[in-house]
Write a protein that holds these residues in place. Structure first.
Motif, short mmCIF file in Angstrom:
data_model
loop_
_atom_site.label_atom_id
_atom_site.label_comp_id
_atom_site.label_asym_id
_atom_site.label_seq_id
_atom_site.Cartn_x
_atom_site.Cartn_y
_atom_site.Cartn_z
N ARG A 289 35.70 33.08 35.78
CA ARG A 289 36.76 33.87 36.42
C ARG A 289 36.80 33.58 37.92
O ARG A 289 35.80 33.76 38.61
N GLN A 290 37.96 33.17 38.41
CA GLN A 290 38.15 32.95 39.84
C GLN A 290 38.52 34.27 40.51
O GLN A 290 38.91 35.24 39.84
N THR A 291 38.41 34.31 41.82
CA THR A 291 38.94 35.46 42.56
C THR A 291 40.43 35.60 42.23
O THR A 291 41.18 34.64 42.32
N GLY A 292 40.85 36.80 41.84
CA GLY A 292 42.24 37.03 41.46
C GLY A 292 42.52 36.83 39.99
O GLY A 292 43.67 36.98 39.56
N ALA A 293 41.49 36.51 39.19
CA ALA A 293 41.71 36.38 37.75
C ALA A 293 42.07 37.73 37.14
O ALA A 293 41.47 38.76 37.48
N ILE A 294 43.04 37.72 36.24
CA ILE A 294 43.40 38.92 35.46
C ILE A 294 42.73 38.77 34.10
O ILE A 294 42.90 37.75 33.42
N THR A 295 41.96 39.76 33.69
CA THR A 295 41.20 39.66 32.45
C THR A 295 41.44 40.87 31.55
O THR A 295 41.86 41.93 32.02
N ILE A 296 41.13 40.68 30.28
CA ILE A 296 41.13 41.80 29.34
C ILE A 296 39.87 41.67 28.48
O ILE A 296 39.51 40.57 28.04
N ASN A 297 39.18 42.75 28.28
CA ASN A 297 37.98 42.75 27.45
C ASN A 297 38.37 42.61 25.99
O ASN A 297 39.27 43.33 25.50
N ASN A 298 37.73 41.72 25.27
CA ASN A 298 38.05 41.53 23.85
C ASN A 298 37.14 42.40 22.97
O ASN A 298 36.34 43.20 23.47
N GLN A 299 37.24 42.22 21.66
CA GLN A 299 36.57 43.10 20.70
C GLN A 299 35.04 43.04 20.80
O GLN A 299 34.34 43.97 20.38
N LEU A 300 34.51 41.98 21.38
CA LEU A 300 33.07 41.88 21.55
C LEU A 300 32.52 42.90 22.54
O LEU A 300 31.32 43.13 22.60
N TYR A 301 33.39 43.52 23.32
CA TYR A 301 32.96 44.52 24.31
C TYR A 301 32.93 45.93 23.74
O TYR A 301 32.72 46.92 24.45
N CYS A 311 39.72 40.41 39.25
CA CYS A 311 38.46 40.02 39.88
C CYS A 311 38.62 39.94 41.40
O CYS A 311 39.48 39.24 41.92
N ARG A 312 37.73 40.64 42.10
CA ARG A 312 37.70 40.55 43.57
C ARG A 312 36.91 39.32 44.02
O ARG A 312 37.08 38.85 45.16
N THR A 313 36.01 38.84 43.18
CA THR A 313 35.15 37.71 43.51
C THR A 313 35.12 36.75 42.33
O THR A 313 35.64 37.05 41.24
N GLU A 314 34.49 35.59 42.51
CA GLU A 314 34.28 34.68 41.40
C GLU A 314 33.19 35.23 40.49
O GLU A 314 32.14 35.68 40.95
N LEU A 315 33.44 35.18 39.17
CA LEU A 315 32.49 35.68 38.19
C LEU A 315 32.33 34.65 37.08
O LEU A 315 33.26 33.88 36.79
N PRO A 316 31.19 34.63 36.43
CA PRO A 316 30.97 33.62 35.38
C PRO A 316 31.77 33.93 34.11
O PRO A 316 32.30 35.04 33.93
N ALA A 317 31.84 32.94 33.23
CA ALA A 317 32.47 33.15 31.93
C ALA A 317 31.68 34.18 31.13
O ALA A 317 30.46 34.30 31.26
N ASP A 318 32.38 34.94 30.31
CA ASP A 318 31.77 35.96 29.46
C ASP A 318 32.49 35.90 28.12
O ASP A 318 33.73 36.03 28.08
N PRO A 319 31.78 35.71 27.01
CA PRO A 319 32.45 35.63 25.71
C PRO A 319 33.20 36.89 25.33
O PRO A 319 34.05 36.86 24.43
N ALA A 320 32.93 38.00 26.01
CA ALA A 320 33.61 39.26 25.72
C ALA A 320 34.82 39.50 26.63
O ALA A 320 35.47 40.54 26.53
N VAL A 321 35.13 38.54 27.52
CA VAL A 321 36.21 38.74 28.49
C VAL A 321 37.19 37.57 28.42
O VAL A 321 36.80 36.41 28.62
N ASN A 322 38.47 37.88 28.14
CA ASN A 322 39.53 36.88 28.11
C ASN A 322 40.22 36.81 29.47
O ASN A 322 40.60 37.85 30.02
N VAL A 323 40.41 35.62 29.99
CA VAL A 323 41.23 35.44 31.19
C VAL A 323 42.67 35.26 30.76
O VAL A 323 42.99 34.35 29.99
N ILE A 324 43.55 36.15 31.20
CA ILE A 324 44.94 36.14 30.75
C ILE A 324 45.94 35.84 31.87
O ILE A 324 47.14 35.70 31.62
N GLY A 325 45.48 35.75 33.12
CA GLY A 325 46.38 35.45 34.23
C GLY A 325 45.61 35.21 35.50
O GLY A 325 44.38 35.35 35.55
#
Length: 348
Positions: A289-301, A311-325
């Motif tokens: 996830r880059q700064t400014g990524a729009i995400t939605i938590n998927n069913q794994l959460y 996202c206010r900052t850069e964050l790593p990939a998470d199998p429970a989080v979808n980047v949608i914008g």
């Protein structure tokens, strides 16, 4: 409070009056102007000042006017007349003694230089019978590049002023017509010289400033609207590029609000989990996830499924989080505006 500047190097005509009206509608409540223009000590300047005071009367705006001792003496009767039209503050420049300041403060609220005020001057003002309730302080603006105030010094100075219970004003640049002869912006802080005016204003309010003025003669209409939305409706508009069009309706149909308990690294859209609780969100596009990524938590959460975050900052990939914008680079700058309960309108 918010203010803006109108200068008397041109008449207060229809275009100027229209601009004043739109700024008042955008939530600005006071005007800064100056009679300290040595090359224009004449009747035309006096008439323009009175015209401005009358416009302030019709728009319910207060007026702060910069004067030095010479111009005050020359225009005193004009100032007294203007004070019958609107609430008037005198911002005192060079040449005033302590006793004269006390005398003036009995008739008008006065504004002293925030950057140069001393305990000796303040003590002398009180000892000569001055009332601090009629006294506030204002920082200058700095037309010449590289001469604006240092941010660290500014914060230290403001703490000193607040210890003395003084109200503080300062300036941010405009982004429409800039003021000559340098046309390099009129900020108080050097680091804000080319900054977005709304971001600059919010930063000053966060640094103990009570009244923020636009130093330059104009804000463009889109920035006027942004001020109105943020300070009146408490909403920030953010432009988004989508990963997939299927998220267009989900993201664009609501005004989201940041939770009251502000997270350090993400903006949590408070309404999203409840609105999305009926949907199953499958893992998809689970990338870094880059700064400014729009995400939605998927069913794994689990029970956090459906929560939309920015996202206010850069964050790593998470199998429970979808980047949608992704916010546009310009929109990422506005993340600094989003505090507790601030509304977010995503423009897609």
């Amino acid at each position: 409070m918010l203010g803006f500047s109108i200068y008397l190097d041109r008449p207060i005509n229809g275009a100027q009056q229209d601009y004043i009206q739109t700024m008042a509608q955008a939530g600005f409540v006071q005007i800064f102007t100056s009679l300290h223009i040595p090359e224009m000590v004449n009747e035309a300047l006096a008439q323009r000042f009175l015209d401005l005071a009358q416009v302030c009367q019709t728009t319910s705006l207060s007026l702060m006017v910069d004067v030095d001792a010479k111009t005050f003496k020359h225009y005193r009767q004009i100032l007294e007349q203007a004070a019958t039209y609107c609430q008037l503050k005198l911002r005192l420049d060079d040449g005033f003694g302590t006793e004269e300041m006390v005398h003036l403060a009995q008739q008008w609220p006065i504004v002293l230089n925030a950057s140069t005020l001393t305990d000796e001057l303040l003590t002398g003002f009180i000892e000569h019978g001055g009332q601090t309730k009629s006294l506030s302080v204002g920082h200058n603006f700095y037309p010449q590049p590289y001469t604006g105030l240092d941010s660290n010094w500014f914060q230290q100075r403001n703490r000193w002023l607040k210890q003395r219970a003084l109200s503080i004003s300062a300036f941010v640049p405009g982004n429409g017509s800039l003021r000559g002869p340098l046309y390099q912006g009129l900020p108080t802080l050097e680091q804000q010289r080319h900054q977005d005016p709304l971001l600059a204003a919010k930063a000053l309010f966060d640094q103990m400033v009570d009244d923020v003025f636009i130093g330059d003669p104009q804000l463009v209409s889109s920035t006027q609207l942004a001020f109105k939305q943020y300070f009146q409706a408490h909403i920030v508009k953010l432009e988004v590029q989508l990963v997939s069009s299927k998220w267009r309706q989900v993201l664009g149909q609501h005004i989201w609000h940041n939770r009251p308990d502000v997270a350090a690294e993400v903006i949590r859209c408070q309404e999203s989990r409840q609105l999305n609780q009926q949907a199953t969100v499958l893992p998809e596009h689970c990338i870094a996830r880059q700064t400014g990524a729009i995400t939605i938590n998927n069913q794994l959460y689990g029970r956090y499924q459906g929560e939309i975050q920015i996202c206010r900052t850069e964050l790593p990939a998470d199998p429970a989080v979808n980047v949608i914008g992704q916010l546009t680079p310009a929109a990422c700058d506005y993340l600094a505006l989003i505090g507790s309960r601030i509304g977010i309108q995503l423009q897609i």
